[in-house]
Motif scaffolding. Sequence first.
Motif, short mmCIF file in Angstrom:
data_model
loop_
_atom_site.label_atom_id
_atom_site.label_comp_id
_atom_site.label_asym_id
_atom_site.label_seq_id
_atom_site.Cartn_x
_atom_site.Cartn_y
_atom_site.Cartn_z
N ILE A 14 0.85 -1.20 0.00
CA ILE A 14 0.00 0.00 0.00
C ILE A 14 0.88 1.25 0.00
O ILE A 14 0.69 2.16 -0.81
N GLU A 15 1.87 1.29 0.88
CA GLU A 15 2.74 2.47 0.95
C GLU A 15 3.52 2.67 -0.34
O GLU A 15 3.65 3.79 -0.84
N ARG A 16 4.02 1.59 -0.92
CA ARG A 16 4.76 1.70 -2.19
C ARG A 16 3.87 2.24 -3.30
O ARG A 16 4.27 3.14 -4.04
N GLU A 17 2.65 1.73 -3.40
CA GLU A 17 1.75 2.17 -4.46
C GLU A 17 1.32 3.63 -4.27
O GLU A 17 1.19 4.37 -5.25
N VAL B 172 4.32 5.84 -5.33
CA VAL B 172 4.54 5.88 -6.77
C VAL B 172 3.73 7.00 -7.43
O VAL B 172 4.15 7.59 -8.42
N LEU B 173 2.59 7.34 -6.84
CA LEU B 173 1.75 8.39 -7.40
C LEU B 173 2.46 9.74 -7.41
O LEU B 173 2.26 10.54 -8.32
N GLY B 174 3.29 10.01 -6.41
CA GLY B 174 4.09 11.22 -6.38
C GLY B 174 3.34 12.50 -6.06
O GLY B 174 3.87 13.59 -6.26
N PHE B 175 2.13 12.41 -5.54
CA PHE B 175 1.33 13.59 -5.26
C PHE B 175 1.47 14.09 -3.83
O PHE B 175 1.08 15.21 -3.52
N PHE B 176 1.98 13.28 -2.93
CA PHE B 176 2.02 13.62 -1.52
C PHE B 176 3.12 12.84 -0.81
O PHE B 176 3.62 11.85 -1.32
N LEU C 166 -1.41 11.18 4.40
CA LEU C 166 -0.95 11.73 3.14
C LEU C 166 -0.88 13.24 3.30
O LEU C 166 -1.88 13.87 3.66
N SER C 167 0.28 13.83 3.05
CA SER C 167 0.45 15.28 3.17
C SER C 167 0.79 15.87 1.82
O SER C 167 1.55 15.27 1.05
N PRO C 168 0.23 17.05 1.53
CA PRO C 168 0.53 17.67 0.24
C PRO C 168 2.01 18.02 0.12
O PRO C 168 2.65 18.39 1.10
#
Length: 73
Positions: A40-43, A46-50, A68-70
Amino acid sequence: MDDQDILMVSEAQIAESFDADGLMLKPLTLFIKTEHPDVIERELSVLGFFSISTSTTPEKTPMYEFTLSPLNT
């Protein structure tokens, strides 16, 4: 035992964490019951948004708290 992940997050927290354009304004906490927190953390990473921080909950279930932080703060 089933191997399904369960995501828990309040609708109010989602509304408070994002603006009308979908820009993340403040951290969002997700509670996820999973046997695979590393996946879950890896996926999410990978998104790279936060940025992501993870901790376990004090329960005896495989429940994890992902915050999740901006990236813009």
